[in-house]
Scaffold this active site. Structure first.
Site, PDB file in Angstrom:
ATOM      1  N   LYS A 160       0.430   3.326  -3.003  1.00  0.00           N
ATOM      2  CA  LYS A 160      -0.774   4.146  -3.221  1.00  0.00           C
ATOM      3  C   LYS A 160      -0.481   5.647  -3.159  1.00  0.00           C
ATOM      4  O   LYS A 160      -1.214   6.450  -3.739  1.00  0.00           O
ATOM      5  CB  LYS A 160      -1.838   3.774  -2.180  1.00  0.00           C
ATOM      6  CG  LYS A 160      -2.333   2.323  -2.317  1.00  0.00           C
ATOM      7  CD  LYS A 160      -3.200   1.921  -1.131  1.00  0.00           C
ATOM      8  CE  LYS A 160      -3.694   0.483  -1.239  1.00  0.00           C
ATOM      9  NZ  LYS A 160      -4.450   0.086  -0.020  1.00  0.00           N
TER      10      LYS A 160
ATOM     11  N   TYR B 211      -5.046   3.810   7.859  1.00  0.00           N
ATOM     12  CA  TYR B 211      -6.402   3.260   7.989  1.00  0.00           C
ATOM     13  C   TYR B 211      -6.985   3.577   9.363  1.00  0.00           C
ATOM     14  O   TYR B 211      -6.830   4.703   9.825  1.00  0.00           O
ATOM     15  CB  TYR B 211      -6.397   1.742   7.685  1.00  0.00           C
ATOM     16  CG  TYR B 211      -5.550   1.439   6.497  1.00  0.00           C
ATOM     17  CD1 TYR B 211      -5.974   1.818   5.229  1.00  0.00           C
ATOM     18  CD2 TYR B 211      -4.301   0.851   6.612  1.00  0.00           C
ATOM     19  CE1 TYR B 211      -5.189   1.599   4.112  1.00  0.00           C
ATOM     20  CE2 TYR B 211      -3.506   0.616   5.500  1.00  0.00           C
ATOM     21  CZ  TYR B 211      -3.957   0.993   4.263  1.00  0.00           C
ATOM     22  OH  TYR B 211      -3.173   0.788   3.171  1.00  0.00           O
TER      23      TYR B 211
ATOM     24  N   TYR C 272      -3.543  -2.779 -10.354  1.00  0.00           N
ATOM     25  CA  TYR C 272      -3.468  -2.545  -8.901  1.00  0.00           C
ATOM     26  C   TYR C 272      -2.596  -3.611  -8.212  1.00  0.00           C
ATOM     27  O   TYR C 272      -1.682  -3.276  -7.446  1.00  0.00           O
ATOM     28  CB  TYR C 272      -4.889  -2.539  -8.317  1.00  0.00           C
ATOM     29  CG  TYR C 272      -4.929  -2.522  -6.810  1.00  0.00           C
ATOM     30  CD1 TYR C 272      -4.717  -1.353  -6.097  1.00  0.00           C
ATOM     31  CD2 TYR C 272      -5.162  -3.699  -6.094  1.00  0.00           C
ATOM     32  CE1 TYR C 272      -4.734  -1.341  -4.709  1.00  0.00           C
ATOM     33  CE2 TYR C 272      -5.195  -3.705  -4.709  1.00  0.00           C
ATOM     34  CZ  TYR C 272      -4.972  -2.521  -4.021  1.00  0.00           C
ATOM     35  OH  TYR C 272      -4.984  -2.523  -2.647  1.00  0.00           O
TER      36      TYR C 272
ATOM     37  N   VAL D  99       1.171  -3.693   3.846  1.00  0.00           N
ATOM     38  CA  VAL D  99       1.153  -4.994   4.533  1.00  0.00           C
ATOM     39  C   VAL D  99       2.436  -5.799   4.327  1.00  0.00           C
ATOM     40  O   VAL D  99       2.610  -6.838   4.961  1.00  0.00           O
ATOM     41  CB  VAL D  99      -0.057  -5.879   4.168  1.00  0.00           C
ATOM     42  CG1 VAL D  99      -1.335  -5.370   4.792  1.00  0.00           C
ATOM     43  CG2 VAL D  99      -0.183  -6.090   2.686  1.00  0.00           C
TER      44      VAL D  99
ATOM     45  N   SER E 172       0.804  -1.237   0.000  1.00  0.00           N
ATOM     46  CA  SER E 172       0.000   0.000   0.000  1.00  0.00           C
ATOM     47  C   SER E 172       0.830   1.276   0.000  1.00  0.00           C
ATOM     48  O   SER E 172       0.262   2.358  -0.213  1.00  0.00           O
ATOM     49  CB  SER E 172      -0.938   0.015   1.205  1.00  0.00           C
ATOM     50  OG  SER E 172      -1.963  -0.922   1.034  1.00  0.00           O
TER      51      SER E 172
HETATM   52  O1  DON Z   1      -4.879  -4.899  -1.701  1.00  0.00           O
HETATM   53  C1  DON Z   1      -4.257  -5.387  -0.759  1.00  0.00           C
HETATM   54  O2  DON Z   1      -4.819  -5.977   0.156  1.00  0.00           O
HETATM   55  C2  DON Z   1      -2.753  -5.227  -0.753  1.00  0.00           C
HETATM   56  N1  DON Z   1      -2.240  -5.257  -2.093  1.00  0.00           N
HETATM   57  C3  DON Z   1      -2.329  -3.949  -0.119  1.00  0.00           C
HETATM   58  C4  DON Z   1      -2.911  -3.741   1.264  1.00  0.00           C
HETATM   59  C5  DON Z   1      -2.019  -2.996   2.179  1.00  0.00           C
HETATM   60  O3  DON Z   1      -0.829  -2.907   2.010  1.00  0.00           O
HETATM   61  C6  DON Z   1      -2.634  -2.482   3.430  1.00  0.00           C
HETATM   62  N2  DON Z   1      -1.644  -1.829   4.247  1.00  0.00           N
HETATM   63  N3  DON Z   1      -1.320  -1.868   5.352  1.00  0.00           N
END
Ligand code: DON
Length: 313
Positions: free
Chosen positions: A71, A247, A195, A265, A68
């Site tokens: 993003k 978040y 994405y 993540v 993320s």
């Molecule tokens: O879409 C997802 O779930 C992952 N590609 C990215 C989520 C993420 O990194 C949330 N961050 N803490």
């Protein structure tokens, strides 16, 4: 390149030493199976000051899945392409919900709360994709990262992208749901493909801290002179990171660290001390909100010892 101030070098080394030894390491993400293979003992930190001097310690040159954190860069790119029209597709308020939550989307007619929750980032990716083939859009994003980090070796980890594609049921649900409201313009599988792949970009702390320097210095990398965005846009991207970058853990991150930041993540966190430094930390174990446990603790130590919180000492 100049040398980082001795006190910063000392602080960064002390933090890495402490984090290496701590037994509380959080839990490595496993909902993307490929991410579960990462060593939970890893820890890296890189801090780049206003003169371009780097203070780094631990696994600061080891590439990890930025997830993320990407993003922030897709938001920057989309704003560059369509400007404020982007805000027709996504809001600017903290969600107070987990990153992959679907509940608000129904009440808010398919328009995600902000560009950092998964639904919002998927909507931003869709804007970048419009008018392009998925391959072109992805190439644009990767080249943007390479240019910002001044390193053309930066690449997508294809195993991570494939792993997320195989198991991305929630993101598929979010994208289909937004599509039903007309918020997603392109075929859902194309938007999700781009994405998943931009989330799977692999970078080191040093590369990430380099790539984010423009956010610490009014939109411009002070070493190369490269102007990425206007000062106003840099300030606004930082505001979004502060309010939404972690978040439903964004309040706690502001309370403890006091800097705009974005987590992923994969265990990475990028943080900005405006006018002072760009920072990247990496520790794969996550807390309950999906943010790096030791990454946040490391940033808390750093801002306290350096007096860098935007809220004062
Ligand atoms: O879409 C997802 O779930 C992952 N590609 C990215 C989520 C993420 O990194 C949330 N961050 N803490």
């Amino acid at each position: 390149m100049s040398h980082a101030a001795p006190d910063l070098v000392r602080v960064v080394q002390d933090i890495a030493d402490e984090m290496r030894q701590r037994p509380d390491r959080g839990t490595v993400a496993s909902y993307i199976p490929e991410l579960a293979n990462v060593d939970p003992g890893a820890f890296g930190i890189a801090v780049i000051d206003a003169d371009g001097a780097v203070a780094a310690a631990g696994d600061s040159d080891m590439p990890f899945s930025i997830q993320s954190v990407s993003k922030v860069f897709t938001l920057t790119l989309a704003l560059g392409m369509v400007g404020d029209k982007l805000w027709r597709h996504v809001g600017r308020e903290p969600s107070g919900n987990p990153f992959n939550s679907i509940v608000q989307l129904e009440r808010e007619r398919g328009v995600p709360r902000n560009p950092f929750i998964n639904a919002g980032a998927i909507a931003v990716t869709d804007v970048i994709l419009s008018g392009h083939q998925p391959r072109e859009a992805l190439g644009e994003i990767v080249r943007f990262m390479q240019a910002l980090a001044q390193d053309d070796t930066i690449a997508i980890d294809q195993a991570v992208a494939a792993s997320e594609k195989r198991t991305g049921f929630r993101n598929t649900a979010l994208a289909n749901y937004m599509k039903s409201f007309g918020v997603i313009e392109n075929p859902v599988e194309f938007t999700l493909g781009v994405y998943f792949h931009h989330c799977a970009i692999a970078m080191s702390c040093r590369q990430l801290a380099t790539a984010s320097r423009f956010l610490a210095h009014s939109g411009r990398n002070p070493s190369t002179g490269l102007s990425v965005v206007s000062p106003e846009r840099a300030r606004r991207i930082n505001a979004l990171m502060l309010t939404c970058g972690h978040y439903d853990g964004s309040g706690e991150f502001a309370y403890r660290v006091g800097l705009p930041g974005k987590s992923g993540v994969g265990g990475g966190i990028m943080a900005i001390a405006p006018g002072k430094a760009s920072i990247a930390v990496w520790s794969p174990g996550l807390d309950a909100a999906g943010n790096s446990h030791l990454g946040r603790l490391a940033l808390e130590r750093l801002t306290k010892r350096m007096g860098w919180s935007i809220f004062g000492a």
